[in-house]
Design an enzyme around this catalytic site. Structure first.
Site, PDB file in Angstrom:
ATOM      1  N   ASP A 487      19.260  19.279  64.511  1.00  0.00           N
ATOM      2  CA  ASP A 487      20.106  18.469  64.369  1.00  0.00           C
ATOM      3  C   ASP A 487      20.508  17.930  66.003  1.00  0.00           C
ATOM      4  O   ASP A 487      21.127  17.110  66.349  1.00  0.00           O
ATOM      5  CB  ASP A 487      21.421  18.655  63.710  1.00  0.00           C
ATOM      6  CG  ASP A 487      21.277  18.328  62.261  1.00  0.00           C
ATOM      7  OD1 ASP A 487      20.712  17.438  61.787  1.00  0.00           O
ATOM      8  OD2 ASP A 487      22.209  19.162  61.648  1.00  0.00           O
TER       9      ASP A 487
HETATM   10  C1  BGC Z   1      25.225  22.025  65.668  1.00  0.00           C
HETATM   11  C2  BGC Z   1      24.121  21.962  64.700  1.00  0.00           C
HETATM   12  C3  BGC Z   1      24.705  21.263  63.389  1.00  0.00           C
HETATM   13  C4  BGC Z   1      25.422  19.980  63.868  1.00  0.00           C
HETATM   14  C5  BGC Z   1      25.818  19.275  62.559  1.00  0.00           C
HETATM   15  C6  BGC Z   1      25.885  20.739  65.928  1.00  0.00           C
HETATM   16  O1  BGC Z   1      26.704  20.539  66.815  1.00  0.00           O
HETATM   17  O2  BGC Z   1      24.784  22.528  66.884  1.00  0.00           O
HETATM   18  O3  BGC Z   1      24.076  23.362  64.407  1.00  0.00           O
HETATM   19  O4  BGC Z   1      23.518  21.391  62.602  1.00  0.00           O
HETATM   20  O5  BGC Z   1      26.333  20.049  64.876  1.00  0.00           O
HETATM   21  O6  BGC Z   1      26.734  19.744  62.040  1.00  0.00           O
HETATM   22  C1  NOJ Z   2      23.113  23.582  61.095  1.00  0.00           C
HETATM   23  C2  NOJ Z   2      22.826  22.431  60.047  1.00  0.00           C
HETATM   24  O1  NOJ Z   2      23.703  22.848  58.999  1.00  0.00           O
HETATM   25  C3  NOJ Z   2      21.422  22.304  59.774  1.00  0.00           C
HETATM   26  O2  NOJ Z   2      21.440  21.127  58.867  1.00  0.00           O
HETATM   27  C4  NOJ Z   2      20.534  22.014  60.839  1.00  0.00           C
HETATM   28  O3  NOJ Z   2      19.437  22.159  60.271  1.00  0.00           O
HETATM   29  C5  NOJ Z   2      20.680  23.383  61.802  1.00  0.00           C
HETATM   30  N1  NOJ Z   2      22.148  23.572  62.256  1.00  0.00           N
HETATM   31  C6  NOJ Z   2      19.804  23.310  62.954  1.00  0.00           C
HETATM   32  O4  NOJ Z   2      20.338  22.301  63.800  1.00  0.00           O
END
Ligand code: BGC
Ligand code: NOJ
Length: 814
Positions: A487
């Site tokens: 993400d």
């Molecule tokens: C986090 C990710 C997460 C995303 C959406 C980011 O700040 O580092 O791990 O998937 O937010 O919630």
């Molecule tokens: C947490 C999110 O919940 C997941 O959807 C995502 O793939 C990982 N972070 C990696 O960014």
């Protein structure tokens, strides 16, 4: 250093001191009613939706971190001294403290001044309530007079509003008290048809429902005035902060013990029958009273506790293994399966790190979670898949999240995370392989929750693949959209505004940046569809997607290959991300894992080279980091990944969710030693020994472990709600132990560490129990199977005829 130990026969982790490095917590409830509970009884409860139906209040980012919960106070009425058996919130020293986190329950106990108190917290299966079953024992030589207080702070339902809208909220609070039950009914007079209650099995000596009256002005939960004085004030909340607090007086002879049950529950009434008498503002309690009466009886409480244990016997009994590695056994047999159920229930919504107010259930998250629990709860998996598919957009795209209460896509976050729809394919195919229930493919499912748009579920899967194929970039790789699984790799967002969302703000037209992770995932999903299509006789689909996959594999091995490893992406300027040409972020884990999982590089040496590069550049003693070198400065064109300090989160931490992809990839090359070595590096039960470094719970996976660039290398964060649970379960059970559900039977193709002589397993599959014994005749991975004493060809145990309920399989490795 350890802070407790595993009690495998009880299926518990026993924490031996309350001051763990972080709150070590557990979940209560598996259906509608949920709670989080820490080793000091901290946490909160909600009904179905952690934001919209919050039952008890929790203050985030508190000091101490873990504060506010299901608190019991014991007061010695002779001396006036009082304490908390769970240590918090009073924090006076206690003797013989232990917290046993088990399957859906937690028991916290300790002693002080010769009074021992043990509380078992759990949610009875199928009920919307939690029980605090308290046993108070007098271990003195003399009689004791004790006051027991149980207290909870109610939330005013919408957890977000509860924390912010004080000008209104300080006026709306309402309660009723009847006998030993406090009813919390804020907003019940108007549009809410639900209320909460806090009951007690005993005739109480007093109660409080207004926080300030119970605590006293300028006092906190650590020193409530009513507990200090030994007398609850019978306050009735009008606005401010409704709480539930009961006081029970106990006289205990030497050696005597007594049980007191507190009940915290949620109930709904039909709108037209809310009040009693009708037309009044008094809650109609006719429906809830029998429930309260039932669960304030200790016999029923014991029975419910046995039912909960039986339910977990059944769930865990579906798959048990006995391998030469104790940590592996305890993860597969107990804790990983348990964590899978929790991630299924809650996705990423409510933990000590996910506040439950910010987001609903993730689309890709929920699809992946399903891979870990489908064998335990197939009916629920089916429903989940259908709910997820119903939020899919007509163009095949997906809402990134949806709200569990409404089951609708979350507009605030929207769609265009271009990996999302592909995970639906993996989930559905896993469901059909596990259950054999092909009828799900014909199930009519709407698009974007719009009635009239129903198409068979299979059509949704086809649109998922077409979504990728109709969005290819300049190199023929899939366009990334807002982001793929990572993400934080935001190639279409160029944000220089503090606080702006990297994920929902899009600055470029999105027609250039491409993702190799999606390319690999597409190949894996296409392979699944090809298998499925052959299985159901849709050779047209099989042919089309086999060809599309072959083309994508060529692209991966073409512009996707960097020389020593697979490129991670192409950015909006057409430049490589994750290449030897880059200054930082030269190599990433995701594209190594997914290219190989999709089938790339298996016959031309690229896969082996890529995995060797992972071993050389990314593997650390604490697990495999996400990228190297870590980004040391902010890159506008890469987004959030470069906002994290080196070694944390998506910027080169050990992002545990991605490690099992490498384990599975290693097994595809027959490398069981490396796969299992990686498995153990992040395995919580192995890391128990270094709990002072790891810091998070030793019984469940955390999202990240700080990478080698971080000053706190080895420290875990964001425990519990992570795709790591499902994926490690898949890696160890399906890839390393090699037991894989298939359309036509159970496949057994282990890729074990060479030092293992074998293992045994019992696995339920489509209503039949398979007793499996794997043993070595040689160091390799070739299998010869004998089923009920007869040799068979290949690695798939065919489905037995009707009426068979036990199949014995011997697997020789050579
Ligand atoms: C986090 C990710 C997460 C995303 C959406 C980011 O700040 O580092 O791990 O998937 O937010 O919630
Ligand atoms: C947490 C999110 O919940 C997941 O959807 C995502 O793939 C990982 N972070 C990696 O960014």
């Amino acid at each position: 250093m350890r802070f407790g130990h595993f009690d495998d026969s009880a299926r518990e982790y026993v924490i031996e001191r309350p001051d763990t490095p972080l709150p070590w917590f557990n979940y209560l409830g598996t259906d509608g009613y949920f709670g989080l509970i820490s080793n000091t009884a901290g946490g909160y409860s909600f009904y179905k939706d952690a934001r919209l139906r919050r039952i008890s209040r929790y203050r985030y980012n508190n000091v101490p971190f873990d504060f506010g919960g299901r608190y019991i106070y014991v007061r010695d009425d002779d001396s006036g001294e009082f304490w908390s058996p769970s240590w918090q919130p009073v924090r006076t020293p206690v003797d013989d403290y232990s917290c046993r986190h088990g399957m859906g329950y937690t028991i916290i106990g300790s002693a002080r001044s010769g009074i021992r108190t043990d509380t078992r917290y759990f949610v009875p299966p199928g009920e919307n309530l939690e029980i605090w079953d308290v046993t108070v024992a007098n271990q003195r030589q003399t009689a004791a007079k004790v006051s027991l207080f149980g207290a909870i702070e109610f939330a005013l339902w919408d957890a977000q509003d509860d924390m912010t809208n004080f000008q209104r909220n300080f006026n709306t609070g309402e309660v009723e008290v009847e006998g030993s039950v406090i009813y919390h009914k804020t907003e019940y007079r108007e549009r809410r048809d639900h209320f909460a209650y806090f009951g007690c099995s005993e005739t109480t000596a007093g109660f409080d429902t207004q926080r300030e009256a119970f605590l006293g002005p300028y006092r906190g939960w650590d020193d409530p005035a009513a507990v200090g004085s030994g007398a609850a004030t019978n306050s009735i909340a009008h606005g401010w902060s409704p709480i539930g607090a009961h006081q029970v007086r106990l006289s205990l002879q030497p050696g005597e013990s007594k049980r007191v049950v507190f009940l915290l529950g949620y109930a709904e009434n039909p709108r037209e029958d809310k009040f009693d008498p009708a037309g009044s503002a008094v809650i109609n309690k006719r429906r809830v009273t029998p429930v309260i009466d039932r669960y304030t009886s200790v016999d029923r409480v014991d029975e419910a506790s046995r039912e909960l244990a039986q339910e977990w016997d059944r769930l865990l009994g579906l798959f048990q293994v006995d391998t030469p590695d104790a940590a592996t056994n305890r993860m597969i047999n107990i804790w990983n399966a348990y964590q899978n159920m929790v991630t299924f229930n809650l996705s990423r919504s409510a933990s000590f790190y996910e506040s439950g107010v910010g987001r609903g259930l993730g689309f890709r998250d929920s699809n992946q979670d399903l891979l870990g629990f489908v064998h335990m709860a197939p009916a629920r998996a089916r429903q989940r898949v259908l709910d997820l598919a119903a939020t899919q957009l007509a163009d095949g795209g997906a809402f990134h999240q949806y709200q569990p209460l409404t089951k609708r896509g979350n507009d605030a976050v929207g769609s265009n995370f271009n990996d999302d729809p592909l995970w639906l394919v993996l989930a559905v195919v896993a469901y059909v392989r596990e259950t054999g229930d092909g009828s799900i493919l014909d199930e009519p499912v709407v698009y974007q929750n719009a009635p009239g748009t129903e198409q068979p579920l299979l059509d949704h899967l086809v649109r998922s693949l077409e979504f990728t194929l109709s969005r290819l970039g300049p190199n023929g790789l899939p366009l990334i959209g807002r982001a793929d699984w990572n993400d934080c790799l935001n190639l279409n967002c160029f944000s220089d505004e503090p606080g702006e969302s990297f994920q929902t703000t899009t600055s470029s037209d999105g027609k250039t940046a491409e993702s190799m992770m999606i390319a690999g995932l597409f190949c894996a999903a296409a392979a699944d569809i090809v298998d499925l299509a052959r299985h159901i006789g849709r050779l047209d689909l099989a042919g089309a997607y086999a060809a599309a996959r072959t083309a994508m594999l060529e692209t991966i091995e073409g512009p996707g290959w960097d020389g020593e490893w697979f490129v991670r992406a192409y950015d909006d300027f057409g430049k490589k991300v994750g290449s030897a040409d880059c200054d930082e972020g030269k190599i990433f884990i995701e594209s190594q894992g997914w290219s190989i999982l999709g089938g790339a590089g298996l016959s031309n040496g690229m896969a082996q080279k890529a995995l060797d590069s992972v071993a050389r550049h990314l593997a650390t003693d604490h697990g495999i980091v996400l990228n190297q070198p870590a980004f040391t400065s902010y890159h506008l064109e890469l987004g959030e990944i470069t906002t994290y300090p080196p070694g944390y989160k998506e910027n080169a931490s050990i992002f545990c969710h991605s490690n099992p992809w490498i384990m599975v990839a290693e097994t595809k090359l027959g490398n069981g030693d490396r796969a299992f070595d990686y498995y153990r590096r992040i395995c919580p039960a192995v890391r128990e020994e270094i709990s002072e470094v790891h810091r998070a719970e030793p019984y469940v996976y955390a999202q990240t472990i700080a990478g080698r660039d971080a000053p706190t290398h080895g420290e875990a964060k964001n425990s519990w709600l992570t795709g790591t649970a499902a994926w490690n379960y898949v890696a160890i059970t399906q890839a390393i132990l090699g037991i894989r559900p298939g359309f036509d039977g159970l496949e057994i193709q282990p890729v074990l560490p060479t030092s293992w002589a074998g293992y045994t397993a019992t696995r339920a599959f489509r209503g039949v129990t398979y007793e499996i014994r794997v043993y070595r005749n040689g160091p390799g991975t070739a299998v010869s199977l004998s089923v009920d004493g007869r040799e068979i060809e290949g690695s798939i145990v065919p489905l037995p005829g009707a009426g068979t309920d036990l199949v014995k399989v011997e697997v020789a490795l050579s």
